[in-house]
Design a protein around this motif. Sequence first.
Motif, PDB file in Angstrom:
ATOM      1  N   VAL A  69       0.840  -1.204   0.000  1.00 11.20           N
ATOM      2  CA  VAL A  69       0.000   0.000   0.000  1.00 11.20           C
ATOM      3  C   VAL A  69       0.873   1.252   0.000  1.00 11.20           C
ATOM      4  O   VAL A  69       0.586   2.225  -0.699  1.00 11.20           O
ATOM      5  N   LEU A  70       1.966   1.216   0.761  1.00 10.45           N
ATOM      6  CA  LEU A  70       2.890   2.349   0.766  1.00 10.45           C
ATOM      7  C   LEU A  70       3.494   2.555  -0.620  1.00 10.45           C
ATOM      8  O   LEU A  70       3.629   3.690  -1.098  1.00 10.45           O
ATOM      9  N   ALA A  71       3.845   1.474  -1.293  1.00  9.51           N
ATOM     10  CA  ALA A  71       4.405   1.570  -2.639  1.00  9.51           C
ATOM     11  C   ALA A  71       3.382   2.166  -3.605  1.00  9.51           C
ATOM     12  O   ALA A  71       3.729   2.960  -4.497  1.00  9.51           O
ATOM     13  N   ILE A  72       2.118   1.803  -3.441  1.00 10.17           N
ATOM     14  CA  ILE A  72       1.051   2.387  -4.266  1.00 10.17           C
ATOM     15  C   ILE A  72       0.971   3.887  -4.006  1.00 10.17           C
ATOM     16  O   ILE A  72       0.866   4.691  -4.938  1.00 10.17           O
ATOM     17  N   TYR A  73       1.013   4.246  -2.743  1.00 11.28           N
ATOM     18  CA  TYR A  73       0.957   5.658  -2.355  1.00 11.28           C
ATOM     19  C   TYR A  73       2.121   6.426  -2.979  1.00 11.28           C
ATOM     20  O   TYR A  73       1.948   7.535  -3.517  1.00 11.28           O
ATOM     21  N   LEU A 121      -6.661   6.493  -0.881  1.00  9.71           N
ATOM     22  CA  LEU A 121      -5.269   6.650  -0.463  1.00  9.71           C
ATOM     23  C   LEU A 121      -5.133   7.527   0.773  1.00  9.71           C
ATOM     24  O   LEU A 121      -4.270   7.287   1.620  1.00  9.71           O
ATOM     25  N   ALA A 122      -5.971   8.555   0.899  1.00  8.81           N
ATOM     26  CA  ALA A 122      -5.888   9.441   2.066  1.00  8.81           C
ATOM     27  C   ALA A 122      -6.203   8.681   3.346  1.00  8.81           C
ATOM     28  O   ALA A 122      -5.547   8.869   4.383  1.00  8.81           O
ATOM     29  N   LEU A 128      -0.741   4.766   7.581  1.00  8.14           N
ATOM     30  CA  LEU A 128       0.645   4.455   7.238  1.00  8.14           C
ATOM     31  C   LEU A 128       1.650   5.360   7.939  1.00  8.14           C
ATOM     32  O   LEU A 128       2.795   4.968   8.160  1.00  8.14           O
ATOM     33  N   GLN A 129       1.232   6.569   8.264  1.00 12.78           N
ATOM     34  CA  GLN A 129       2.153   7.507   8.921  1.00 12.78           C
ATOM     35  C   GLN A 129       2.719   6.924  10.214  1.00 12.78           C
ATOM     36  O   GLN A 129       3.844   7.232  10.589  1.00 12.78           O
ATOM     37  N   VAL A 130       1.941   6.101  10.881  1.00 10.29           N
ATOM     38  CA  VAL A 130       2.368   5.535  12.159  1.00 10.29           C
ATOM     39  C   VAL A 130       3.488   4.511  11.962  1.00 10.29           C
ATOM     40  O   VAL A 130       4.499   4.524  12.663  1.00 10.29           O
ATOM     41  N   ASP A 131       3.306   3.625  10.990  1.00 11.61           N
ATOM     42  CA  ASP A 131       4.268   2.530  10.781  1.00 11.61           C
ATOM     43  C   ASP A 131       5.425   2.890   9.854  1.00 11.61           C
ATOM     44  O   ASP A 131       6.476   2.244   9.894  1.00 11.61           O
ATOM     45  N   PHE A 132       5.218   3.899   9.009  1.00 12.88           N
ATOM     46  CA  PHE A 132       6.256   4.290   8.038  1.00 12.88           C
ATOM     47  C   PHE A 132       6.465   5.808   8.074  1.00 12.88           C
ATOM     48  O   PHE A 132       6.278   6.497   7.069  1.00 12.88           O
ATOM     49  N   ALA A 137       6.861  10.848   5.333  1.00 14.69           N
ATOM     50  CA  ALA A 137       7.351  12.237   5.328  1.00 14.69           C
ATOM     51  C   ALA A 137       7.988  12.565   3.984  1.00 14.69           C
ATOM     52  O   ALA A 137       7.834  13.684   3.461  1.00 14.69           O
ATOM     53  N   ALA A 138       8.690  11.601   3.400  1.00 13.08           N
ATOM     54  CA  ALA A 138       9.307  11.820   2.087  1.00 13.08           C
ATOM     55  C   ALA A 138       8.253  11.994   1.004  1.00 13.08           C
ATOM     56  O   ALA A 138       8.422  12.792   0.067  1.00 13.08           O
ATOM     57  N   ILE A 139       7.140  11.268   1.113  1.00 15.55           N
ATOM     58  CA  ILE A 139       6.045  11.393   0.150  1.00 15.55           C
ATOM     59  C   ILE A 139       5.456  12.800   0.203  1.00 15.55           C
ATOM     60  O   ILE A 139       5.241  13.452  -0.827  1.00 15.55           O
ATOM     61  N   VAL A 140       5.194  13.286   1.408  1.00 13.00           N
ATOM     62  CA  VAL A 140       4.621  14.628   1.554  1.00 13.00           C
ATOM     63  C   VAL A 140       5.617  15.680   1.069  1.00 13.00           C
ATOM     64  O   VAL A 140       5.252  16.637   0.371  1.00 13.00           O
ATOM     65  N   ALA A 141       6.879  15.499   1.404  1.00 10.77           N
ATOM     66  CA  ALA A 141       7.906  16.459   0.981  1.00 10.77           C
ATOM     67  C   ALA A 141       8.003  16.532  -0.540  1.00 10.77           C
ATOM     68  O   ALA A 141       8.225  17.603  -1.113  1.00 10.77           O
TER      69      ALA A 141
END
Length: 203
Positions: A69-73, A121-122, A128-132, A137-141
């Motif tokens: 799911v993180l990879a999809i995001y 995704l939201a 996901l923010q909790v576990d990754f 943070a890199a995705i948001v940046a």
Amino acid sequence: MSVSERAAARAVEAQNARATAEVRALIDAGLTVLRRQGAAGMTVAEVLTEAGMSTRAFYRHFRSKDELVLAIYEQETERTTARLRARLAAAPTPRAAVEAWIDENLALGFEARRARRTAVLAHEGTRLQVDFPVEFAAIVAATISPLAEMLTAFPDADPWRDAWSIHAVTWALVQDKLRGSPVSLADARAHVLRFCLPALGTP
């Protein structure tokens, strides 16, 4: 390079190409299942059925469903960022570039086709923010970076901090819309601009 070294290099190249193709297929299948059922209803088995791949293939690349799911995001963020950079590069003025960034991000919640994908995704992003935390943070940046680069053209701006602030206001409106708010795109856009442009020293 010797013949044996060239042969080994070709073998590694072929292996990498297969791995890339498998990862892409799993991500595409995961997104299809995610949009159809949500993450709570998504299983590795369903993703594998959608992709036509084996359990071994899945765990060769991902340690868990959440990592997929993180990879999809990440992939969706890359697409959004590429679209953002293209629009900002085409903007005739720095102010137009800021407005283009706001428009692109508001579209994630106000454009029906994109909003359906954003909603799924939201919801997962919050979890996901909790576990990754580092990866998220890199995705948001990555989303904020193109805006921060544009803000260097404004003498009164603190580019990175102001970009985060504009993102916060914009994303709050996107989330509000995804929750069913009747706010219109025109009103949301006017709200963001009313707050952000004066802060940048632009009327």
